[in-house]
Design a protein around this motif. Structure first.
Motif, PDB file in Angstrom:
ATOM      1  N   SER A 140       6.480 -39.720 -46.995  1.00  0.00           N
ATOM      2  CA  SER A 140       7.321 -40.905 -47.172  1.00  0.00           C
ATOM      3  C   SER A 140       7.329 -41.430 -48.597  1.00  0.00           C
ATOM      4  O   SER A 140       8.239 -42.193 -48.975  1.00  0.00           O
ATOM      5  CB  SER A 140       6.860 -42.014 -46.217  1.00  0.00           C
ATOM      6  OG  SER A 140       5.634 -42.590 -46.655  1.00  0.00           O
ATOM      7  N   VAL A 141       6.342 -41.053 -49.408  1.00  0.00           N
ATOM      8  CA  VAL A 141       6.292 -41.556 -50.786  1.00  0.00           C
ATOM      9  C   VAL A 141       6.957 -40.606 -51.770  1.00  0.00           C
ATOM     10  O   VAL A 141       7.003 -40.893 -52.969  1.00  0.00           O
ATOM     11  CB  VAL A 141       4.832 -41.837 -51.229  1.00  0.00           C
ATOM     12  CG1 VAL A 141       4.165 -42.836 -50.312  1.00  0.00           C
ATOM     13  CG2 VAL A 141       4.016 -40.555 -51.292  1.00  0.00           C
ATOM     14  N   ILE A 142       7.469 -39.469 -51.296  1.00  0.00           N
ATOM     15  CA  ILE A 142       8.133 -38.516 -52.196  1.00  0.00           C
ATOM     16  C   ILE A 142       9.262 -39.176 -52.981  1.00  0.00           C
ATOM     17  O   ILE A 142       9.379 -38.963 -54.196  1.00  0.00           O
ATOM     18  CB  ILE A 142       8.636 -37.282 -51.417  1.00  0.00           C
ATOM     19  CG1 ILE A 142       7.444 -36.417 -50.989  1.00  0.00           C
ATOM     20  CG2 ILE A 142       9.614 -36.460 -52.249  1.00  0.00           C
ATOM     21  CD1 ILE A 142       7.830 -35.198 -50.170  1.00  0.00           C
ATOM     22  N   PRO A 143      10.124 -40.009 -52.342  1.00  0.00           N
ATOM     23  CA  PRO A 143      11.196 -40.648 -53.126  1.00  0.00           C
ATOM     24  C   PRO A 143      10.708 -41.504 -54.279  1.00  0.00           C
ATOM     25  O   PRO A 143      11.416 -41.643 -55.285  1.00  0.00           O
ATOM     26  CB  PRO A 143      11.924 -41.503 -52.076  1.00  0.00           C
ATOM     27  CG  PRO A 143      11.648 -40.827 -50.780  1.00  0.00           C
ATOM     28  CD  PRO A 143      10.249 -40.295 -50.910  1.00  0.00           C
ATOM     29  N   ASN A 144       9.509 -42.073 -54.171  1.00  0.00           N
ATOM     30  CA  ASN A 144       8.988 -42.876 -55.275  1.00  0.00           C
ATOM     31  C   ASN A 144       8.754 -42.036 -56.523  1.00  0.00           C
ATOM     32  O   ASN A 144       8.782 -42.556 -57.645  1.00  0.00           O
ATOM     33  CB  ASN A 144       7.679 -43.550 -54.851  1.00  0.00           C
ATOM     34  CG  ASN A 144       7.882 -44.599 -53.788  1.00  0.00           C
ATOM     35  OD1 ASN A 144       8.297 -45.710 -54.060  1.00  0.00           O
ATOM     36  ND2 ASN A 144       7.608 -44.246 -52.547  1.00  0.00           N
ATOM     37  N   GLY A 145       8.512 -40.740 -56.325  1.00  0.00           N
ATOM     38  CA  GLY A 145       8.270 -39.856 -57.458  1.00  0.00           C
ATOM     39  C   GLY A 145       9.519 -39.518 -58.235  1.00  0.00           C
ATOM     40  O   GLY A 145       9.458 -39.327 -59.457  1.00  0.00           O
ATOM     41  N   PHE A 146      10.687 -39.435 -57.541  1.00  0.00           N
ATOM     42  CA  PHE A 146      11.887 -39.061 -58.295  1.00  0.00           C
ATOM     43  C   PHE A 146      12.822 -40.233 -58.593  1.00  0.00           C
ATOM     44  O   PHE A 146      13.530 -40.212 -59.587  1.00  0.00           O
ATOM     45  CB  PHE A 146      12.657 -37.911 -57.631  1.00  0.00           C
ATOM     46  CG  PHE A 146      13.040 -38.099 -56.191  1.00  0.00           C
ATOM     47  CD1 PHE A 146      13.963 -39.033 -55.799  1.00  0.00           C
ATOM     48  CD2 PHE A 146      12.477 -37.285 -55.218  1.00  0.00           C
ATOM     49  CE1 PHE A 146      14.330 -39.180 -54.480  1.00  0.00           C
ATOM     50  CE2 PHE A 146      12.836 -37.412 -53.884  1.00  0.00           C
ATOM     51  CZ  PHE A 146      13.778 -38.359 -53.515  1.00  0.00           C
ATOM     52  N   THR A 147      12.832 -41.272 -57.770  1.00  0.00           N
ATOM     53  CA  THR A 147      13.728 -42.393 -58.080  1.00  0.00           C
ATOM     54  C   THR A 147      13.170 -43.265 -59.202  1.00  0.00           C
ATOM     55  O   THR A 147      13.920 -43.726 -60.070  1.00  0.00           O
ATOM     56  CB  THR A 147      13.972 -43.251 -56.825  1.00  0.00           C
ATOM     57  OG1 THR A 147      12.710 -43.699 -56.300  1.00  0.00           O
ATOM     58  CG2 THR A 147      14.701 -42.463 -55.757  1.00  0.00           C
ATOM     59  N   MET A 206       8.172 -33.574 -59.265  1.00  0.00           N
ATOM     60  CA  MET A 206       8.538 -32.188 -59.550  1.00  0.00           C
ATOM     61  C   MET A 206       9.969 -31.879 -59.109  1.00  0.00           C
ATOM     62  O   MET A 206      10.641 -31.032 -59.702  1.00  0.00           O
ATOM     63  CB  MET A 206       7.557 -31.244 -58.845  1.00  0.00           C
ATOM     64  CG  MET A 206       6.140 -31.293 -59.403  1.00  0.00           C
ATOM     65  SD  MET A 206       4.927 -30.461 -58.347  1.00  0.00           S
ATOM     66  CE  MET A 206       5.514 -28.768 -58.416  1.00  0.00           C
ATOM     67  N   ILE A 207      10.437 -32.555 -58.079  1.00  0.00           N
ATOM     68  CA  ILE A 207      11.804 -32.348 -57.601  1.00  0.00           C
ATOM     69  C   ILE A 207      12.824 -32.905 -58.592  1.00  0.00           C
ATOM     70  O   ILE A 207      13.928 -32.361 -58.752  1.00  0.00           O
ATOM     71  CB  ILE A 207      11.981 -32.998 -56.212  1.00  0.00           C
ATOM     72  CG1 ILE A 207      11.152 -32.245 -55.172  1.00  0.00           C
ATOM     73  CG2 ILE A 207      13.447 -33.036 -55.786  1.00  0.00           C
ATOM     74  CD1 ILE A 207      11.116 -32.923 -53.815  1.00  0.00           C
ATOM     75  N   LEU A 208      12.453 -33.991 -59.282  1.00  0.00           N
ATOM     76  CA  LEU A 208      13.376 -34.679 -60.186  1.00  0.00           C
ATOM     77  C   LEU A 208      14.025 -33.753 -61.212  1.00  0.00           C
ATOM     78  O   LEU A 208      15.259 -33.706 -61.298  1.00  0.00           O
ATOM     79  CB  LEU A 208      12.655 -35.835 -60.874  1.00  0.00           C
ATOM     80  CG  LEU A 208      13.421 -36.532 -62.002  1.00  0.00           C
ATOM     81  CD1 LEU A 208      14.708 -37.170 -61.477  1.00  0.00           C
ATOM     82  CD2 LEU A 208      12.543 -37.575 -62.686  1.00  0.00           C
ATOM     83  N   PRO A 209      13.283 -33.004 -62.042  1.00  0.00           N
ATOM     84  CA  PRO A 209      13.953 -32.162 -63.050  1.00  0.00           C
ATOM     85  C   PRO A 209      14.782 -31.044 -62.434  1.00  0.00           C
ATOM     86  O   PRO A 209      15.789 -30.629 -63.013  1.00  0.00           O
ATOM     87  CB  PRO A 209      12.773 -31.590 -63.864  1.00  0.00           C
ATOM     88  CG  PRO A 209      11.599 -31.686 -62.969  1.00  0.00           C
ATOM     89  CD  PRO A 209      11.819 -32.916 -62.147  1.00  0.00           C
ATOM     90  N   PHE A 210      14.372 -30.583 -61.246  1.00  0.00           N
ATOM     91  CA  PHE A 210      15.147 -29.530 -60.579  1.00  0.00           C
ATOM     92  C   PHE A 210      16.531 -30.043 -60.193  1.00  0.00           C
ATOM     93  O   PHE A 210      17.551 -29.392 -60.442  1.00  0.00           O
ATOM     94  CB  PHE A 210      14.399 -29.047 -59.333  1.00  0.00           C
ATOM     95  CG  PHE A 210      15.118 -27.976 -58.568  1.00  0.00           C
ATOM     96  CD1 PHE A 210      15.072 -26.658 -58.981  1.00  0.00           C
ATOM     97  CD2 PHE A 210      15.860 -28.289 -57.433  1.00  0.00           C
ATOM     98  CE1 PHE A 210      15.751 -25.661 -58.284  1.00  0.00           C
ATOM     99  CE2 PHE A 210      16.533 -27.315 -56.721  1.00  0.00           C
ATOM    100  CZ  PHE A 210      16.471 -25.990 -57.146  1.00  0.00           C
TER     101      PHE A 210
END
Length: 494
Positions: free
Chosen positions: A28-35, A241-245
């Motif tokens: 559930s915290v994955i979006p905090n990493g890219f947004t 890590m998803i963000l730059p992809f």
């Protein structure tokens, strides 16, 4: 009354339901990493120079010569151009500008705006609102507004979750993340963008902290270290890590934010799988709801709960000791709690400053921005594993102090590596010095290794010097009492 961990010991530490909660809360915290870090690409500055109007009758050679060369590397200026009226007159007289001394021509600012390279980005907020040259402070200001929202959310999210519950705040702010990220793509100007960015920061940190607290209270004490390092921290790193992809394939800032935000919708159904914290429910006197959740967890783990989870005395104690929302001022009430609060605030500020300062500096590094961002994010994976192993065996505050000391040392010595001017590394030197200070400050905190999680203010550990002061004060009081007694006896004898 028995501790909550003792009451729920029959559930086991690592049953099927705990594993499911561990996984869902971490995801559930994955979006905090890219947004939260999307500003790395959304606010990046593309190559730019003064715009030369197309309707001017200038050859390609004269158009190139209109932008002056600057600096020791003789690069085209990004903020000035030669006066166009002079250039137009010269171009009619001299078809070939290569033999002219252009340095004597007066320069002017980019009166017609700028043209931006499309090699890396279709658009960013910088190219959208011309946040360059005299307005170049506005892009970092927009990022700072986001972190102002993070600051406000850090203080208020705990109060909100104490008042309304961890689960409601966690999922409520998850919805707010999606809403604000969608709204920000329609920003007509930078002012509206900054306002929504502030609300984004508030929502995202509140979501992260609520998920962290909820997992810490739902999972057993033997799992909390793994949850904080291999769970939510790994989830955040995975999102990073998803963000730059995603950003590599989507080069327009509105589309990038919209794509990232809409992906958060897949987490909304987790509402039906993640329960409220029984600890919080018990603190509010909501015994039936807490018992229902505990019995449901027992069923999922395949264990039989006791016929009565709480004795009559315990039920009476819970009903008579409902905990109201604790105001922030309680963290400043006594010398002990005030000191712990101040040290922790300083630690989080310094650590966050270092982490986000390095993250947002990625576009200034040599090499490919997308690869640099991915590698920076991927470095958190072995770091989290190392911290998990470290905290399993060693005291927390000394481990954290060593980590901060090493980090600060590396940042302080970075300026010895390149051969550029001192000011380029000044920010890293400041962060390094603050990190070294944090390494010392953390040593004054009480140790939490193999210590039960406190449920109340009264259960918080005391700092060692407060213990000593209290003991000295107690000894002085005893000595004064003894002396007074001796005087009274002597007076009576006289």
């Amino acid at each position: 009354m028995r501790d909550y961990d003792e009451v729920t010991a029959f559930l086991g530490d690592w049953g099927p339901h705990q594993k499911l909660l561990f996984a869902l809360l971490s995801l559930s915290v994955i979006p905090n990493g890219f947004t939260g870090l999307s500003i790395i690409f959304v606010g990046d500055v593309a190559e730019h120079r003064c715009l030369i109007p197309e309707n001017l009758n200038l050859s390609e050679a004269w158009r190139n010569m209109t932008i002056p060369l600057q600096g020791p590397e003789q690069q085209r200026s990004k903020c000035t151009r030669y006066r166009l009226d002079v250039i137009l007159n010269l171009s009619q007289t001299f078809p070939d500008p290569d033999f002219l001394n252009m340095s004597e021509i007066e320069q002017e600012p980019c009166l017609d705006g700028w043209e931006y390279s499309k090699e890396q980005y279709i658009s960013t907020i910088v190219s959208e609102w011309d946040l360059v040259c005299n307005n170049n402070w506005k892009e970092p200001f927009a990022a700072s507004v986001y972190f102002t929202g993070v600051l406000v959310g850090s203080f208020s999210s705990g109060i909100l979750s104490d008042r309304f519950g961890r689960k409601i705040v966690m999922f409520g702010t998850m919805v707010l993340q999606v809403a604000f990220n969608v709204l920000i793509t329609f920003s007509p100007n930078l002012e509206i963008f900054c306002l929504i960015n502030f609300l984004k920061g508030f929502g995202e940190i509140s979501n992260y902290m609520s998920a962290f607290v909820l997992g810490s209270e739902l999972l057993e004490k033997s799992i909390r270290i793994a949850y904080s390092t291999l769970g939510v921290a790994m989830g955040f790193a995975l999102g990073y890590m998803i963000l730059p992809f995603v950003a590599y394939f989507i080069r327009k800032w509105q589309t990038l934010i919209l794509t990232l935000s809409l992906s958060c919708l897949v987490y909304i159904p987790l509402w039906w799988f993640i329960p409220e914290s029984p600890r919080w429910l018990l603190s509010k006197g909501r015994i039936e709801e807490a018992e229902s959740i505990i019995r449901h967890m027992a069923k999922k783990n395949g264990v039989t709960p006791p016929a009565m989870l709480f004795s009559e005395d315990e039920l009476e104690h819970i009903k008579n000791n409902k905990v109201k929302s604790v105001p922030f001022t309680q963290l400043l009430k006594t010398c002990n709690i005030r000191t712990i609060t101040i040290i922790n605030i300083l630690l989080w500020m310094i650590i966050s400053m270092g982490y986000y300062g390095l993250s947002l500096n990625i576009p200034n590094l040599h090499g490919d921005d997308y690869l640099n961002c991915f590698l920076f994010a991927a470095s958190e994976i072995p770091a989290n594993i190392a911290v998990w192993l470290l905290f399993q065996k060693f005291p927390r505050k000394f481990s954290l102090s060593v980590i901060l000391f090493l980090s600060g040392s590396i940042l302080l010595f970075i300026h010895f590596i390149p051969s550029h001017v001192y000011q380029e590394n000044l920010s890293l030197i400041v962060i390094g010095m603050l990190t070294m200070f944090a390494a010392i400050a953390v040593l004054f905190l009480p140790e939490t290794f193999n210590v039960p999680l406190p449920n109340t203010m009264e259960q918080m550990q005391k700092l060692f010097w407060f213990k000593d002061r209290r003991r000295v004060h107690s000894n002085l009081s005893k000595n004064e009492t003894t002396e007074k007694s001796r005087v009274i006896v002597l007076e009576e004898a006289a």
